[in-house]
Enzyme design. Structure first.
Site, PDB file in Angstrom:
ATOM      1  CE1 TYR A  49     -47.830  34.494 -20.885  1.00 54.37           C
ATOM      2  CE2 TYR A  49     -49.650  34.439 -19.338  1.00 54.37           C
ATOM      3  CZ  TYR A  49     -48.700  33.786 -20.096  1.00 54.37           C
ATOM      4  OH  TYR A  49     -48.628  32.418 -20.061  1.00 54.37           O
ATOM      5  CD  GLU A  59     -47.416  31.357 -23.075  1.00 51.71           C
ATOM      6  OE1 GLU A  59     -47.093  31.466 -21.894  1.00 51.71           O
ATOM      7  OE2 GLU A  59     -46.709  30.774 -23.931  1.00 51.71           O
TER       8      GLU A  59
END
Length: 400
Positions: A122, A210
């Site tokens: 991530y 993101e």
């Protein structure tokens, strides 16, 4: 990721922006017809393909189309299958945990080559408002919601504040890649990806970039496989190309209408509408409505220099929500004087023929004159002496 305000774009648009700033992404393109989807799949010539429904919502893979077809993300092998899957998605409504029961209409699908994943990571860049600087957030637990990771595995989240005057340095990106336990032979590509994501954040005036997942593939690549980007609305005047990416069909019609009048409007689930000048005052107004037992129907900031046209438009937008049973106008007069605001409110009420209770609280410059104008108008408008008084009056009017 955490909730961030600002304009959103589709995944395929986010991929294109990232690629422009040096972030490696799988080959692919977007299609709006089954025929285009099949052509793109043929041109890719990959042994495995991925097709993704393009809507402004997460949870697409676990979503369900209203006509009974399951999933907005599918891995498959042939261009013919791409065409068949596209035919089942395009023009259909996909329901996910983020869309609500109404779902979202799928007008485009993204077709990319499938990548065999060895590890999901991530990566995000957002704004840390406490320190007023960008922060890079990374985790070895990719593919999961970051809030869930923070709750279950807080030690697996790495935060790297960045000095905006200096920017993200290569050594910082390499250290972050090491913290993610990326193999040494891939550190160069991984740090390049991290810097590319940060560059996108800065150069495109983003509030969030993101990447989830940021993947290590079995063939030794580090790539962004899925992306979400939000932008700072106040900076969009500098980015005509990004503004052109806005998909109005993905936005609430009332919010789109509000933007035409420079009104900041967000629809909520209550029945007491709010019209306020100033974001902080709007938050306080919603809080006090809840304190006295009511439920706010919206956030609506008309700004510090609202005109009669703006106020009239605000009333119309508020009343387009059929749940609204009452309205609280809470205005602090500064640059705009309260008597002028009062006349604007009354003119708007006359024009729209208001049929629900309306409570008006005016404070600031010429507030006494403004309240007098409201009280002597002969219209069904309730004047309030303070915020608590206003909240109690509108809650009582709606409940009765």
């Amino acid at each position: 990721m955490c909730s961030v305000s600002g304009m959103n774009i589709h995944e395929y648009q986010a991929r294109d922006l990232l690629a422009e700033h040096g972030v490696p992404v799988p080959r692919g393109s977007v299609a709006s017809t089954p025929e285009d989807a099949e052509r793109i799949a043929s041109e890719l010539g990959a042994p495995e393909l991925v097709i993704k429904a393009q809507i402004h919502a997460g949870g697409r893979g676990k979503g369900m189309f209203k006509h009974g077809f399951a999933g907005g993300v599918h891995v498959h092998q042939t261009p013919k299958q791409t065409r068949e899957l596209a035919a089942k998605m395009l023009g259909q409504t996909l329901v996910t945990h983020q869309t609500g029961e109404s779902g979202r209409l799928v007008s485009r699908v993204l077709i990319t080559e499938a990548k065999a994943i060895a590890k999901e990571l991530y990566l995000a860049v957002t704004l840390d408002r406490a320190t007023a600087r960008p922060v890079v957030i990374a985790s070895t637990e990719g593919g999961m919601n970051i809030e869930e990771v923070a709750e279950k595995f807080p030690a697996k989240i790495v935060r790297l504040p960045v000095d905006p005057l200096v920017g993200l340095q290569p050594y910082q990106a390499r250290n972050l890649a090491r913290a993610l336990r990326i193999p040494s032979k891939m550190l160069g590509e991984a740090s390049g990806l991290i810097i590319g994501v940060y560059r996108t954040f800065i150069q495109c005036s983003c509030t969030l970039v993101e990447i989830n997942p940021m993947a290590i593939t079995t063939d030794g690549r580090v790539m962004a496989l899925d992306a979400k980007i939000n932008f700072d609305d106040n900076a969009l005047f500098r980015h005509e190309k990004i503004v052109a990416m806005r998909d109005l069909a993905e936005e609430d019609p009332a919010e789109v209408e509000a933007s035409k009048y420079n009104l900041n409007y967000i629809k909520l689930n209550g029945n007491i509408a709010c019209m306020v000048n100033g974001a902080g005052l709007a938050m306080a107004t919603m809080d006090i409505i809840k304190f006295y037992g009511g439920e706010p129907a919206n956030f609506l900031d008309v700004g510090g220099s609202a005109t009669q046209e703006n106020v009239t438009a605000a009333f119309k937008i508020i009343l387009s929500d059929k749940k609204v049973k009452g309205i609280l106008v809470n205005i602090f007069g500064g640059i705009m004087k309260c008597d002028i605001i009062a006349n604007g409110i009354l003119a708007a009420v006359r024009q729209i023929q208001l049929s629900v209770p309306l409570v008006v609280r005016l404070e600031g410059t010429n507030s006494k004159e403004g309240r007098k104008i409201i009280q002597e108008s002969g219209l069904n408008v309730i004047s309030a002496d303070g915020l608590a008084d206003a909240a109690q009056k509108i809650v009582k009017a709606v409940q009765s």
